[in-house]
Design a protein around this motif. Structure first.
Motif, PDB file in Angstrom:
ATOM      1  N   MET A 139     -78.318  10.022  23.782  1.00 23.76           N
ATOM      2  CA  MET A 139     -78.443   9.357  25.088  1.00 23.76           C
ATOM      3  C   MET A 139     -77.823  10.206  26.189  1.00 23.76           C
ATOM      4  O   MET A 139     -78.389  10.340  27.277  1.00 23.76           O
ATOM      5  CB  MET A 139     -77.770   7.981  25.029  1.00 23.76           C
TER       6      MET A 139
ATOM      7  N   ARG B  20     -94.389  10.578  26.798  1.00 23.72           N
ATOM      8  CA  ARG B  20     -94.574   9.130  26.788  1.00 23.72           C
ATOM      9  C   ARG B  20     -95.880   8.710  26.121  1.00 23.72           C
ATOM     10  O   ARG B  20     -96.017   7.567  25.687  1.00 23.72           O
ATOM     11  CB  ARG B  20     -94.539   8.592  28.228  1.00 23.72           C
TER      12      ARG B  20
ATOM     13  N   GLU C 103     -86.589  10.173  24.867  1.00 25.50           N
ATOM     14  CA  GLU C 103     -85.967   9.242  25.811  1.00 25.50           C
ATOM     15  C   GLU C 103     -85.890   9.824  27.209  1.00 25.50           C
ATOM     16  O   GLU C 103     -85.924   9.089  28.202  1.00 25.50           O
ATOM     17  CB  GLU C 103     -84.572   8.878  25.310  1.00 25.50           C
TER      18      GLU C 103
ATOM     19  N   TYR D 103     -88.633   8.814  29.701  1.00 19.72           N
ATOM     20  CA  TYR D 103     -88.482   7.471  30.273  1.00 19.72           C
ATOM     21  C   TYR D 103     -87.326   7.432  31.267  1.00 19.72           C
ATOM     22  O   TYR D 103     -87.413   6.789  32.323  1.00 19.72           O
ATOM     23  CB  TYR D 103     -88.258   6.443  29.161  1.00 19.72           C
ATOM     24  N   ILE D 104     -86.241   8.106  30.919  1.00 21.89           N
ATOM     25  CA  ILE D 104     -85.074   8.120  31.806  1.00 21.89           C
ATOM     26  C   ILE D 104     -85.401   8.835  33.113  1.00 21.89           C
ATOM     27  O   ILE D 104     -84.894   8.462  34.183  1.00 21.89           O
ATOM     28  CB  ILE D 104     -83.884   8.780  31.092  1.00 21.89           C
TER      29      ILE D 104
ATOM     30  N   ILE E 293     -86.800   6.374  35.351  1.00 22.45           N
ATOM     31  CA  ILE E 293     -85.770   5.433  35.794  1.00 22.45           C
ATOM     32  C   ILE E 293     -84.941   6.050  36.921  1.00 22.45           C
ATOM     33  O   ILE E 293     -84.675   5.412  37.943  1.00 22.45           O
ATOM     34  CB  ILE E 293     -84.859   5.038  34.615  1.00 22.45           C
TER      35      ILE E 293
ATOM     36  N   PRO F 259     -81.802  -0.606  33.454  1.00 24.34           N
ATOM     37  CA  PRO F 259     -82.810  -0.009  32.572  1.00 24.34           C
ATOM     38  C   PRO F 259     -82.260   1.084  31.665  1.00 24.34           C
ATOM     39  O   PRO F 259     -82.728   1.254  30.543  1.00 24.34           O
ATOM     40  CB  PRO F 259     -83.861   0.547  33.544  1.00 24.34           C
ATOM     41  N   LEU F 260     -81.250   1.833  32.135  1.00 25.83           N
ATOM     42  CA  LEU F 260     -80.631   2.843  31.276  1.00 25.83           C
ATOM     43  C   LEU F 260     -79.921   2.179  30.104  1.00 25.83           C
ATOM     44  O   LEU F 260     -79.995   2.647  28.962  1.00 25.83           O
ATOM     45  CB  LEU F 260     -79.639   3.697  32.074  1.00 25.83           C
TER      46      LEU F 260
ATOM     47  N   ASN G  46     -80.714  -0.705  28.796  1.00 30.30           N
ATOM     48  CA  ASN G  46     -81.753  -1.204  27.900  1.00 30.30           C
ATOM     49  C   ASN G  46     -82.340  -0.078  27.054  1.00 30.30           C
ATOM     50  O   ASN G  46     -82.693  -0.285  25.882  1.00 30.30           O
ATOM     51  CB  ASN G  46     -82.856  -1.890  28.707  1.00 30.30           C
ATOM     52  N   SER G  47     -82.442   1.108  27.650  1.00 27.71           N
ATOM     53  CA  SER G  47     -82.955   2.258  26.898  1.00 27.71           C
ATOM     54  C   SER G  47     -82.023   2.616  25.751  1.00 27.71           C
ATOM     55  O   SER G  47     -82.469   2.911  24.637  1.00 27.71           O
ATOM     56  CB  SER G  47     -83.119   3.465  27.831  1.00 27.71           C
TER      57      SER G  47
ATOM     58  N   MET H 169     -82.680   2.583  21.796  1.00 32.43           N
ATOM     59  CA  MET H 169     -82.502   3.792  21.004  1.00 32.43           C
ATOM     60  C   MET H 169     -81.732   3.521  19.725  1.00 32.43           C
ATOM     61  O   MET H 169     -82.049   4.075  18.667  1.00 32.43           O
ATOM     62  CB  MET H 169     -81.801   4.882  21.826  1.00 32.43           C
TER      63      MET H 169
END
Length: 264
Positions: free
Chosen positions: A34, A67, A115, A118-119, A122, A164-165, A167-168, A172
């Motif tokens: 992360m 993605r 990841e 997606y980040i 965000i 959202p971070l 939640n990611s 994970m």
């Protein structure tokens, strides 16, 4: 076939060393991946905001490809595909006195790459949430881009990006179960091994589910603390309690608030 309660309670409250090592590996891989994903995602997000079309295009293609393909496929390509075509082969390594297996290295890289796409979106959305007038005002005051980001843009956009971070990261930790496909001895693969050795499949997988639930629940509390702290720093009152977040009542509370305001 009967449920073995004795085996269940023993596995839940006195898990084996192998299970605990798998749990620790799950947490460790999630944290490292992360952190690296946030760094890479920030780079990609800044590339998306570049004034050069080529740089923006490269970032867009990266996000589109990552993605648009499954994590499972990406892991196999990174771990075995690259070695098969001679691009790169992971080998066991030692870092800060710790032995890091090749599969673990590939797992961290795979999760980081997946990841980060997606980040990046965000972070881009968080930066775009800051009014453009503040950029212009800072420029008129002679602020450098670095000071602009540190003192004006980042503090405001963090409140938008943190949920959202968080939640990611929550997702994970659960997604690490996919790492068993490349032989990483995380919690899911250890659970499979215990199931094969003891034939207590139902019992041991319920134990694993409880531990996954415990990990995500603990992180939910940590995420709520971070959000509340940011809200207090910005002078915003946090209206939704942690119990509502855990029970999924956040949307209902928001709807009730909107209805109340509409009635007025």
């Amino acid at each position: 076939m009967q449920f073995d309660w004795q085996f269940f309670w023993k596995s839940l409250f006195a898990p084996s060393d192998a299970f605990l090592k798998g749990l620790g590996l799950t947490i460790g891989i999630s944290l490292v991946a992360m952190i690296l994903a946030i760094v890479l995602g920030l780079v990609v997000a800044l590339m998306r905001r570049s004034q050069y079309a080529v740089v923006r295009g490269c970032a867009s293609v990266y996000i589109w490809v990552i993605r648009g393909t499954p994590l499972l496929v990406q892991l196999v390509i990174i771990y075995t595909g690259f070695a098969a075509v001679g691009i790169y082969q992971f080998n066991d390594a030692s870092l800060l006195g710790l032995s890091v297996k090749a599969a673990v290295q590939a797992a961290i890289i795979g999760l980081m790459v997946n990841e980060s796409a997606y980040i990046a979106e965000i972070i881009r959305a968080g930066l775009d949430s800051v009014p453009k007038g503040q950029f212009e005002a800072a420029a008129s005051l002679g602020m450098t881009p670095g000071r602009l980001m540190r003192w004006i843009i980042v503090p405001q956009s963090l409140r938008v990006m943190v949920p959202p971070l968080g939640n990611s990261f929550n997702g994970m930790m659960k997604t690490t179960s996919v790492l068993s496909v490349i032989g990483v001895s995380e919690m899911f693969l250890v659970t499979q091994s215990i199931s094969s050795a003891t034939f207590h499949t139902f019992e041991i997988f319920i134990v694993a589910a409880i531990y996954y639930l415990a990990l995500t629940t603990i992180w939910t509390f940590i995420q709520a603390w971070i959000e509340n702290r940011l809200a207090r720093q910005l002078g915003i009152e946090q209206r939704v309690p942690i119990t509502s977040r855990l029970l999924g009542a956040r949307r209902a509370a928001a709807s009730a608030t909107l209805q109340e305001e509409g009635a007025r």
